[in-house]
Design an enzyme around this catalytic site. Sequence first.
Site, mmCIF file in Angstrom:
data_model
loop_
_atom_site.group_PDB
_atom_site.id
_atom_site.type_symbol
_atom_site.label_atom_id
_atom_site.label_comp_id
_atom_site.label_asym_id
_atom_site.label_seq_id
_atom_site.Cartn_x
_atom_site.Cartn_y
_atom_site.Cartn_z
ATOM 1 N N ASP A 117 -1.170 9.589 5.740
ATOM 2 C CA ASP A 117 -1.204 8.142 5.862
ATOM 3 C C ASP A 117 -2.673 7.735 5.773
ATOM 4 O O ASP A 117 -3.469 8.027 6.666
ATOM 5 C CB ASP A 117 -0.605 7.728 7.210
ATOM 6 C CG ASP A 117 -0.722 6.231 7.467
ATOM 7 O OD1 ASP A 117 -1.275 5.510 6.627
ATOM 8 O OD2 ASP A 117 -0.250 5.789 8.539
ATOM 9 N N LYS B 44 -4.749 -3.254 4.285
ATOM 10 C CA LYS B 44 -5.990 -2.931 4.986
ATOM 11 C C LYS B 44 -7.176 -2.810 4.036
ATOM 12 O O LYS B 44 -8.228 -3.380 4.266
ATOM 13 C CB LYS B 44 -5.828 -1.631 5.788
ATOM 14 C CG LYS B 44 -5.152 -1.875 7.138
ATOM 15 C CD LYS B 44 -5.361 -0.717 8.081
ATOM 16 C CE LYS B 44 -4.678 -0.968 9.398
ATOM 17 N NZ LYS B 44 -5.622 -1.400 10.438
ATOM 18 N N TRP C 97 -0.843 5.707 15.132
ATOM 19 C CA TRP C 97 0.024 5.719 13.945
ATOM 20 C C TRP C 97 0.629 7.087 13.704
ATOM 21 O O TRP C 97 1.767 7.198 13.256
ATOM 22 C CB TRP C 97 -0.741 5.184 12.732
ATOM 23 C CG TRP C 97 -1.155 3.762 12.957
ATOM 24 C CD1 TRP C 97 -2.380 3.316 13.355
ATOM 25 C CD2 TRP C 97 -0.315 2.596 12.898
ATOM 26 N NE1 TRP C 97 -2.360 1.949 13.525
ATOM 27 C CE2 TRP C 97 -1.114 1.480 13.250
ATOM 28 C CE3 TRP C 97 1.034 2.399 12.568
ATOM 29 C CZ2 TRP C 97 -0.600 0.178 13.282
ATOM 30 C CZ3 TRP C 97 1.537 1.096 12.596
ATOM 31 C CH2 TRP C 97 0.719 0.005 12.952
#
Lengths: 227, 227
Positions: free
Chosen positions: B173, B197, B104
């Site tokens: 993030d 999530k 990511w």
Amino acid sequence: MDTKRILNFNAGPAALPLSVLKEIQSSFLNFNNCGMSITEISHRSFWFDDVINDAVLRTKRLLKLDDRFHVLFLQGGASLQFAMVPMNFLGDNNTADYINTGTWSTKAIKEAEILNKKINIAGSSKDKNFSYIPENFNFTKQASYVHITSNNTIKGTQWHKFPDINKIPIIADMSSDIMSRPLDMEKFGLIYAGAQKNIGPSGTCMVIIKDDLLKKALNIFINKLHV
Amino acid sequence: MDTKRILNFNAGPAALPLSVLKEIQSSFLNFNNCGMSITEISHRSFWFDDVINDAVLRTKRLLKLDDRFHVLFLQGGASLQFAMVPMNFLGDNNTADYINTGTWSTKAIKEAEILNKKINIAGSSKDKNFSYIPENFNFTKQASYVHITSNNTIKGTQWHKFPDINKIPIIADMSSDIMSRPLDMEKFGLIYAGAQKNIGPSGTCMVIIKDDLLKKALNIFINKLHV
């Protein structure tokens, strides 16, 4: 509980058929017998594939779209398309025509300008407070697209006949009149519509894009698609 | 119906508490006695104001955020933040540091590069297939921010101590570990996390931004806020 339902004629959010709401409600704890709510399942699951594929098929059937057209359901509303359209189709060496017919056209133009994209205002009804749809245009010969807003609820105007622009694709924000009339799709390269006005709940934007325009997306994004 | 519920340990979509799902279900046709579904009401209505204000308040209480912090719920997921962060904070005259710890982080870096933003890779664990969190960095003195991914589920690594970077704000993030531990918020200028999530259903991304970083957003966007 049914008798308490109100009649919602608000211009923004879409009322949904009671039968649809009831179907969602009854399956909310256990979608399609998968043991989870639809809010909990993976976007990669076949349960969700069925939902999205069915929505695409219904859209294609209702708008008579052949296989050249791709139907997407995206986030960010029609407003994100104000930025995504120029980001995807305007590089350093090309330009686009915009026709200004009111509040939302003005926002689409502003967003392209914030991004420093070269655009041309090919027509406008700003001189009379957007009270009419323009009929005189100065189109750019090599424009990548012509952007219009098909219906302007705030001012009460609507394009009844879409301009013929020598094969330059029209990109249209149809948030407030999508699915309200048959469309000659040959003229359009891309149509977008926030769902909440005419076709569904808030939170998704329908984007329809034709193959030949998709192929003209800037290389950097095209390359990304194949990663 | 309860007995059919499955235990969902999938890494992506979040299971929701059954009590929450049942509350949504029971009010689905008539939210807060307004006569409409929550999917039908205006985002400008006081019914929806209550929903969003309550979510903001609970977030602030759980993460101990004082009034310098703003909590937003945005569309486009954490992935849109990969683009929004550099678009909002990197102009022609500044740069940012990125630390690459996996899948990511790599995507966040790629998105900034697609946008032609000047960034510096201040640290990376790519040499050993992202199997560790780097400890040696070459930070830029005047960086606008340092971007990290707080937890990397695919590789199984997590930042246990966040770097001290001489008052340069960290942008993180935190999609896969938000709300899983107390945070020293002084170090962070912005935190974002796709809800699905750890904290809610798919479809929203939580963004927390501190006043002093917000004031450094590019002028063109700041001006837009006041339109």
